[in-house]
Design a protein around this motif. Structure first.
Motif, PDB file in Angstrom:
ATOM      1  N   CYS A 200       0.751  -1.231  -0.059  1.00  0.00           N
ATOM      2  CA  CYS A 200      -0.007   0.082   0.014  1.00  0.00           C
ATOM      3  C   CYS A 200       0.939   1.125   0.034  1.00  0.00           C
ATOM      4  O   CYS A 200       1.925   1.354   0.649  1.00  0.00           O
ATOM      5  CB  CYS A 200      -1.070   0.095   1.108  1.00  0.00           C
ATOM      6  SG  CYS A 200      -2.278  -1.147   1.366  1.00  0.00           S
ATOM      7  N   THR A 201       0.525   2.074  -0.921  1.00  0.00           N
ATOM      8  CA  THR A 201       1.118   3.520  -0.940  1.00  0.00           C
ATOM      9  C   THR A 201       0.007   4.516  -1.357  1.00  0.00           C
ATOM     10  O   THR A 201      -0.830   4.199  -2.186  1.00  0.00           O
ATOM     11  CB  THR A 201       2.416   3.507  -2.303  1.00  0.00           C
ATOM     12  OG1 THR A 201       3.182   2.495  -1.838  1.00  0.00           O
ATOM     13  CG2 THR A 201       2.939   4.713  -2.010  1.00  0.00           C
ATOM     14  N   TYR A 202       0.102   5.378  -0.579  1.00  0.00           N
ATOM     15  CA  TYR A 202      -0.944   6.528  -0.547  1.00  0.00           C
ATOM     16  C   TYR A 202      -0.212   7.883  -0.891  1.00  0.00           C
ATOM     17  O   TYR A 202       0.791   8.286  -1.072  1.00  0.00           O
ATOM     18  CB  TYR A 202      -1.633   6.854   0.872  1.00  0.00           C
ATOM     19  CG  TYR A 202      -2.330   5.419   1.345  1.00  0.00           C
ATOM     20  CD1 TYR A 202      -3.422   5.114   0.816  1.00  0.00           C
ATOM     21  CD2 TYR A 202      -1.596   4.825   2.072  1.00  0.00           C
ATOM     22  CE1 TYR A 202      -4.226   4.148   1.354  1.00  0.00           C
ATOM     23  CE2 TYR A 202      -2.088   3.363   2.453  1.00  0.00           C
ATOM     24  CZ  TYR A 202      -3.478   3.243   2.020  1.00  0.00           C
ATOM     25  OH  TYR A 202      -3.851   1.907   2.544  1.00  0.00           O
ATOM     26  N   PHE A 203      -1.172   8.728  -1.324  1.00  0.00           N
ATOM     27  CA  PHE A 203      -0.833  10.153  -1.991  1.00  0.00           C
ATOM     28  C   PHE A 203       0.042  11.011  -0.608  1.00  0.00           C
ATOM     29  O   PHE A 203       0.973  11.362  -0.994  1.00  0.00           O
ATOM     30  CB  PHE A 203      -2.150  10.908  -2.179  1.00  0.00           C
ATOM     31  CG  PHE A 203      -2.040  12.170  -2.806  1.00  0.00           C
ATOM     32  CD1 PHE A 203      -1.986  12.497  -4.223  1.00  0.00           C
ATOM     33  CD2 PHE A 203      -1.978  13.306  -2.028  1.00  0.00           C
ATOM     34  CE1 PHE A 203      -1.897  13.581  -4.607  1.00  0.00           C
ATOM     35  CE2 PHE A 203      -1.903  14.731  -2.631  1.00  0.00           C
ATOM     36  CZ  PHE A 203      -1.841  14.651  -3.808  1.00  0.00           C
ATOM     37  N   ALA A 204      -0.445  10.740   0.574  1.00  0.00           N
ATOM     38  CA  ALA A 204       0.319  11.267   1.776  1.00  0.00           C
ATOM     39  C   ALA A 204       1.592  10.806   2.027  1.00  0.00           C
ATOM     40  O   ALA A 204       2.653  11.488   2.131  1.00  0.00           O
ATOM     41  CB  ALA A 204      -0.613  11.015   2.983  1.00  0.00           C
ATOM     42  N   ASP A 205       1.927   9.550   1.439  1.00  0.00           N
ATOM     43  CA  ASP A 205       3.241   8.942   1.381  1.00  0.00           C
ATOM     44  C   ASP A 205       4.216   9.758   0.547  1.00  0.00           C
ATOM     45  O   ASP A 205       5.251  10.211   1.030  1.00  0.00           O
ATOM     46  CB  ASP A 205       3.200   7.508   1.152  1.00  0.00           C
ATOM     47  CG  ASP A 205       2.392   6.723   2.164  1.00  0.00           C
ATOM     48  OD1 ASP A 205       2.521   7.042   3.495  1.00  0.00           O
ATOM     49  OD2 ASP A 205       1.911   5.689   1.709  1.00  0.00           O
ATOM     50  N   TYR A 206       3.580  10.273  -0.726  1.00  0.00           N
ATOM     51  CA  TYR A 206       4.583  10.871  -1.356  1.00  0.00           C
ATOM     52  C   TYR A 206       4.739  12.175  -0.877  1.00  0.00           C
ATOM     53  O   TYR A 206       5.698  12.845  -0.996  1.00  0.00           O
ATOM     54  CB  TYR A 206       3.851  11.063  -2.911  1.00  0.00           C
ATOM     55  CG  TYR A 206       4.113   9.713  -3.720  1.00  0.00           C
ATOM     56  CD1 TYR A 206       5.126   9.498  -4.509  1.00  0.00           C
ATOM     57  CD2 TYR A 206       2.831   8.743  -3.633  1.00  0.00           C
ATOM     58  CE1 TYR A 206       5.305   8.239  -5.277  1.00  0.00           C
ATOM     59  CE2 TYR A 206       3.050   7.664  -4.455  1.00  0.00           C
ATOM     60  CZ  TYR A 206       4.032   7.413  -5.010  1.00  0.00           C
ATOM     61  OH  TYR A 206       4.109   6.067  -6.062  1.00  0.00           O
ATOM     62  N   GLU A 207       3.585  12.839  -0.671  1.00  0.00           N
ATOM     63  CA  GLU A 207       3.585  14.360  -0.086  1.00  0.00           C
ATOM     64  C   GLU A 207       4.538  14.536   1.235  1.00  0.00           C
ATOM     65  O   GLU A 207       5.353  15.525   1.099  1.00  0.00           O
ATOM     66  CB  GLU A 207       2.074  14.678   0.126  1.00  0.00           C
ATOM     67  CG  GLU A 207       1.795  16.144   0.208  1.00  0.00           C
ATOM     68  CD  GLU A 207       0.375  16.423   0.325  1.00  0.00           C
ATOM     69  OE1 GLU A 207      -0.432  15.331   0.978  1.00  0.00           O
ATOM     70  OE2 GLU A 207       0.052  17.441   0.008  1.00  0.00           O
ATOM     71  N   ALA A 208       4.582  13.599   1.966  1.00  0.00           N
ATOM     72  CA  ALA A 208       5.682  13.720   3.040  1.00  0.00           C
ATOM     73  C   ALA A 208       7.039  13.805   2.784  1.00  0.00           C
ATOM     74  O   ALA A 208       7.833  14.614   3.601  1.00  0.00           O
ATOM     75  CB  ALA A 208       5.171  12.533   4.098  1.00  0.00           C
TER      76      ALA A 208
END
Ligand SMILES: *Cc1c(COP(=O)(O)O)cnc(C)c1O
Length: 457
Positions: A200-208
């Protein structure tokens, strides 16, 4: 051992043997002398290692075999009946007639590779193909290099060296044959920043993790495996949204580089080059010899300002494409432009062949092999880093029986040792041959081979 060494023939003795003297008609004396010396030296080493002394005949045969092997054409053509359409070990995509003619036309002479016929001045090799690629993909600019691995390496080196590139942990993958995203990153001098977890990878992971050292967000198409179950990934559109907010480019390694809708053939939809460009990816990378169906190449399409930076980088010169493959690529792309890809490009002829047609060919093959063969249902794989797990229905010819000569491994060896080798795949006690990965023009080679197998069963 001393006494054994004395049994070894002299160089002159081997050279004077009738078989070797026959070879003197075709090969220079110096080559034969070299080979004889080499084999005698090897024999000495074998004897020293406690092996028996080879006979004169064995040495003569070895010398003759090696002389012939050295000068026989290689790689040699073969028939791919494995049922894997894009088989990297078997040379990936077979080319269309038009692509072969185009390559042949420029191979034997000079061409306007980097010469502008209009002005009589120096031109650019990329000019032959850039407009075609832009027309087909909707991109502003395009660049062609040696292969997709070098395309990715070039982009990372030119645009992300000493900076960071963000990749989902599920996409920091190995494509096969030594191409691993983390290794390519390291080679380029870019720092890989992995985000998310394996599933699982989410938008917020990139953003952080975005910071002033970030050079790009990268997506790598999972071209040879599939994640299933509890999974989440960020779409290309979402990545572009995020990257735009931070004025960063998205790099999209598509792998196969498809221009047609694979769902028309009952396959999963493979992402197309046009979709990536339309989503707003800054650079899109793909191979020339996977689903595109052309010669080996790495193709980069995307935003002009980024492509221009790659063009100017010294590494671009080190990974440039040659005139012959460039001509073949152009001819292959023209098939897409004319809307004739399904009829002309072998890979797409194979993908789009109706199963009834495959069935008719399989029946003829099985008939030729007589009681050794029967037709069974099966599946063709696309292979070559596209459509993992996606298969096409096919009809297989299953051959094999009892007795030493007719076991699947023995039949497989007999078919491999023919002048034009035929490669199948073994499953259980059968050798399976798939007509879908064989062009109908090659059927006569297969039919002849199967008839011979049946006569010598
Ligand atoms: C196949 C593949 C590559 C390597 O392409 P080559 O043309 O073989 O160098 C890179 N990335 C992905 C995702 C691939 O599927």
């Amino acid at each position: 051992m001393e006494s054994m060494l004395r049994h070894l023939p002299s160089v002159d003795k081997v050279l004077s043997e009738e078989q070797v003297r026959q070879l003197e008609k075709t090969y220079p004396h110096s080559l034969l002398l070299d080979l004889v010396r080499h084999h005698l030296e090897r024999s000495r080493q074998l004897i020293a290692a406690g092996k028996p002394c080879p006979s004169l005949d064995e040495i003569v045969d070895a010398v003759c075999d090696q002389a012939r092997a050295l000068t026989s054409p290689s790689p040699c053509p073969l028939v791919n009946a494995t049922g894997v359409i894009l088989h990297t070990n078997l040379g990936r995509a077979p080319l269309s007639k038009e692509a072969m003619t185009a390559m042949d036309d420029v191979a034997g002479g000079y061409c306007n590779l980097e010469f502008d016929l209009e002005s009589g001045k120096r031109g650019s090799r990329n000019s032959h193909i850039e407009q075609l690629l832009c027309q087909l993909s909707g991109a502003e600019a395009a660049l062609v290099v040696n292969n997709n691995a070098s395309a990715v390496l070039l982009a990372l080196t030119a645009l992300a060296r000493r900076k960071e590139v963000v990749v989902s942990r599920s996409q920091a993958v190995e494509i096969g044959g030594g191409f691993r995203i983390p290794d390519v990153m390291r080679q380029s001098g870019a720092k890989l920043v992995e985000v998310g977890t394996t599933n699982c990878t989410y938008f917020a992971d990139y953003e952080a993790v975005i910071n002033p050292r970030t050079a790009a967000l990268m997506r790598v198409h999972s071209s040879n495996f599939r994640l299933m179950g509890f999974i989440h990934s960020v779409t290309l559109d979402e990545l572009v949204t995020l990257s735009n907010r931070h004025d960063l480019p998205v790099f999209d390694d598509l792998g196969s580089g498809c221009f047609l809708d694979t769902s028309n053939f009952g396959l999963d939809p493979e992402p197309t080059v046009g979709q990536s460009v339309a989503s707003g990816a800054g650079l899109v990378f793909f191979s020339g010899d996977k689903l595109m169906g052309g010669p080996q190449a790495g193709i980069i399409v995307g935003k002009k300002q980024l492509v221009d930076k790659l063009r100017k980088h010294p590494l671009a010169r080190a990974v440039r494409i040659d005139k012959i493959r460039l001509a073949g690529l152009v001819a292959t792309l023209v098939h897409y432009l004319k809307g004739e890809a399904l009829e002309k490009i072998p890979v797409w002829r194979m993908v789009s062949a109706p199963v009834e047609e495959i069935n008719n060919r399989a029946r003829r093959w099985a008939e030729a092999a007589g009681s050794l063969a029967r037709v069974v249902d099966g599946e063709t794989m696309i292979g070559g880093g596209s459509l993992p797990g996606g298969t096409l229905p096919t009809k297989l010819v299953a051959i094999g029986g009892r007795g030493g000569k007719n076991t699947a491994p023995a039949l497989s060896r007999r078919l491999r040792s023919r002048q034009t080798p035929i490669i199948g795949r073994i499953s259980g006690d059968k050798l399976l041959l798939d007509p879908r990965s064989v062009l109908p023009e090659e059927d006569k080679i297969v039919l002849e081979a199967l008839k011979e197998l049946a006569t010598h069963a």
